[in-house]
Structure formats: structure tokens, C-alpha cells
Design a protein around this motif. Structure first.
Motif, PDB file in Angstrom:
ATOM      1  N   ARG A 132      39.416  20.556  37.234  1.00 44.86           N
ATOM      2  CA  ARG A 132      39.820  20.421  35.848  1.00 44.86           C
ATOM      3  C   ARG A 132      38.741  20.004  34.944  1.00 44.86           C
ATOM      4  NH1 ARG A 132      44.027  16.468  38.535  1.00 44.86           N
ATOM      5  NH2 ARG A 132      45.716  17.808  38.960  1.00 44.86           N
ATOM      6  N   ALA A 133      37.903  19.104  35.453  1.00 49.95           N
ATOM      7  CA  ALA A 133      36.485  18.941  34.454  1.00 49.95           C
ATOM      8  C   ALA A 133      35.837  20.205  33.927  1.00 49.95           C
ATOM      9  CB  ALA A 133      35.435  18.029  35.043  1.00 49.95           C
ATOM     10  N   GLU A 134      35.884  21.244  34.958  1.00 49.68           N
ATOM     11  CA  GLU A 134      35.052  22.398  34.508  1.00 49.68           C
ATOM     12  C   GLU A 134      35.886  23.364  33.850  1.00 49.68           C
ATOM     13  OE1 GLU A 134      33.645  23.960  38.311  1.00 49.68           O
ATOM     14  OE2 GLU A 134      32.511  22.285  38.753  1.00 49.68           O
ATOM     15  N   ASN A 135      37.159  23.207  33.774  1.00 48.53           N
ATOM     16  CA  ASN A 135      38.269  24.071  33.192  1.00 48.53           C
ATOM     17  C   ASN A 135      39.091  23.265  32.287  1.00 48.53           C
ATOM     18  OD1 ASN A 135      37.878  27.080  34.934  1.00 48.53           O
ATOM     19  ND2 ASN A 135      37.778  25.198  36.138  1.00 48.53           N
ATOM     20  N   GLU A 136      38.752  23.019  31.121  1.00 49.98           N
ATOM     21  CA  GLU A 136      39.588  21.916  30.468  1.00 49.98           C
ATOM     22  C   GLU A 136      40.711  22.608  29.774  1.00 49.98           C
ATOM     23  OE1 GLU A 136      36.985  19.866  27.685  1.00 49.98           O
ATOM     24  OE2 GLU A 136      35.958  18.557  29.391  1.00 49.98           O
ATOM     25  N   ASN A 137      40.686  24.032  29.588  1.00 43.84           N
ATOM     26  CA  ASN A 137      41.456  24.885  28.931  1.00 43.84           C
ATOM     27  C   ASN A 137      42.880  25.171  29.728  1.00 43.84           C
ATOM     28  OD1 ASN A 137      40.038  24.755  26.536  1.00 43.84           O
ATOM     29  ND2 ASN A 137      38.824  26.761  27.065  1.00 43.84           N
ATOM     30  N   ARG A 154      45.638  23.801  32.769  1.00 41.27           N
ATOM     31  CA  ARG A 154      46.165  22.781  33.417  1.00 41.27           C
ATOM     32  C   ARG A 154      46.483  23.093  34.984  1.00 41.27           C
ATOM     33  NH1 ARG A 154      48.747  18.226  31.590  1.00 41.27           N
ATOM     34  NH2 ARG A 154      48.900  19.004  29.668  1.00 41.27           N
TER      35      ARG A 154
END
Length: 263
Positions: A29-34, A36
């Protein structure tokens, strides 16, 4: 995106380290904030008195209330519990509530009442089922005609260490569930065993008061068959453990004689 976990798995009783998966997803999640990414756990085989996935970081946990929660094979109900501890849990809860309000996807009052009735004895039933399953798993694991026994409580199980941490009952005593499976040489042998039991009933469901056995591969669609041909799945009920072991002992002996006579 949804990371879907089933632990223990059906029918090989494989145990997933839920907390490790949730920690890994948090890093994603931290690496793919866009995007969910939700973690959802089907914990039907490990009811709440054994495993609490929300406390291990999951966003939601699913249970088939038909199984252990109801506990008497008379309920058609499923449940989704969203975590109050995660942002994704709150996000999902709002949307599920909107669906229930606008579409009416809720259980009937009778199903809810039956499930509440079952919850009152859940911890007592599951404790007994776990104790009996452990006894039967040890017996089957040492039987000459059993190729392999799958049960998280056995030290030979590949995820036994994970199960010891994750499947914890009251008093921090490990409870490895009431489900197990075992393999014999082939499908004919497995069918002979299933056909020879008398105390154990031959049926598909699980989590009830009766001990059930089924040949898993024969009920799977041919194009999606994943279970070994000689595998039998058992849902351990509340009968006397010695009666169940004796029933299996006789069934395995009958099956052995049938296989010898067919040669």
C-alpha cells in the motif's frame, strides 16, 4: 484489489500466516498509494474462538454461519466483519452497509436467531471437536494404509509452527480446528473407506454436531478438480472420540480387504 486468504485451506488444511501477509500488503500500500488493497480472510475453518484475523491486521473476515457459528447444520447464513482498526475496514463497512440498506442483502430473522443460539455453545463445541480431531489425526497419521494425514496440529504439518501461533484458544492453548483430511492409495480405496463407516456420516457439509466424511475429488467439477484422488475430508463432530476411531479402524480394514479381493 483484494488479497484473499483462506486459512486453514480446503481440503489440505494449509495454514497461511495472516499477520505476515497483512504486513506485506501494508508495504504494498505504501508503494501503491493510488490503489486500494484490502486483505480479506475466510476463517470458516477457524472460528473466532480459534483465530481472530482482525487482530492480526486483516481488513475483513468472512464466516459461513452455516458451519461452526450455527453449529447444528440448520442455518443458511454468511457473515462479513469489517475491522474497526484499519482505514480499509471502515471504508468497506460503509459500502457494505449501503448495499444492505439499498438492496436488502440481509439474513432472515430465523437464520439470525439460529446463529445466535449456536454462538452460545461455540467455544464448548469447538474445544471438543479440536480434541477429537487431534486424537483421530494422530491415529490416522500412524496407520499403515494412510499415505498422508493433513492436520495443523501434527508436528509433521508444514505450517505447524504458524498454526501454534495463530490458532490459539482460551488460555493460550493451541486449538487446531475440527477439520482434517487424509489420503489413501487411490480413489477406489477412498470410496471403500467412505462406504464402510457407520458412526461417521457420508455428507458434504462441516462444522455441525455430526462427524462427516466425503471423497472431495468426486464432487469437484472435472475441469477444476484439485483434490488428490485418494483424499477423504472429515469434519469432526461431538461423538465419543473412541467410537469414531473404532469406526475408522473398521472402515480402513474393510477397505483393505476389498482392495485385496479386487486384485
Amino acid at each position: 484489489f483484494v488479497v484473499w486468504i483462506e486459512s486453514p485451506s480446503n481440503p489440505l488444511c494449509q495454514v497461511t500466516d495472516i499477520q505476515s501477509v497483512c504486513d506485506a500488503v501494508q508495504e504494498m500500500r505504501a508503494e501503491n498509494e493510488n490503489h486500494r488493497i484490502l486483505t480479506v480472510v475466510d476463517s470458516t475453518w477457524a472460528p473466532p474462538c480459534i483465530t481472530q484475523p482482525l487482530n492480526l491486521g486483516a481488513d475483513a473476515v468472512l464466516h459461513s454461519g452455516t458451519k461452526y457459528l450455527g453449529g447444528h447444520s440448520d442455518v443458511l447464513l454468511g457473515s462479513v466483519s469489517c475491522s474497526p482498526l484499519t482505514e480499509n475496514g471502515h471504508w468497506l463497512a460503509e459500502r457494505l452497509n449501503a448495499v444492505q440498506t439499498s438492496v436488502g442483502a440481509v439474513a432472515s430473522p430465523l437464520e439470525c436467531w439460529l446463529t445466535l443460539r449456536g454462538l452460545r455453545t461455540l467455544h464448548l463445541r469447538v474445544e471438543r471437536q479440536c480434541q477429537t480431531a487431534m486424537k483421530l489425526a494422530k491415529y490416522l497419521n500412524g496407520h499403515k494404509d494412510v499415505v498422508k494425514c493433513h492436520y495443523p496440529g501434527l508436528k509433521s504439518h508444514p505450517q505447524h509452527a504458524v498454526a501454534m501461533r495463530q490458532m490459539v484458544g482460551p488460555g493460550n492453548d493451541s486449538m487446531y480446528g475440527g477439520m482434517l483430511s487424509f489420503e489413501v492409495e487411490n480413489e477406489t480405496w477412498a470410496m471403500a473407506v467412505a462406504g464402510a463407516v457407520r458412526v461417521i456420516r457420508r455428507a458434504t457439509s462441516l462444522g455441525g454436531t455430526e462427524t462427516l466424511i466425503e471423497h472431495r475429488a468426486s464432487i469437484e467439477p472435472p475441469e477444476r478438480r484439485t483434490s488428490p484422488s485418494g483424499l477423504l475430508r472429515m469434519s469432526v463432530g461431538l461423538e465419543d472420540a473412541n467410537d469414531l476411531q473404532h469406526d475408522l479402524e473398521i472402515a480402513l480394514e474393510v477397505a483393505s480387504q476389498v482392495m485385496v479381493s479386487n486384485k
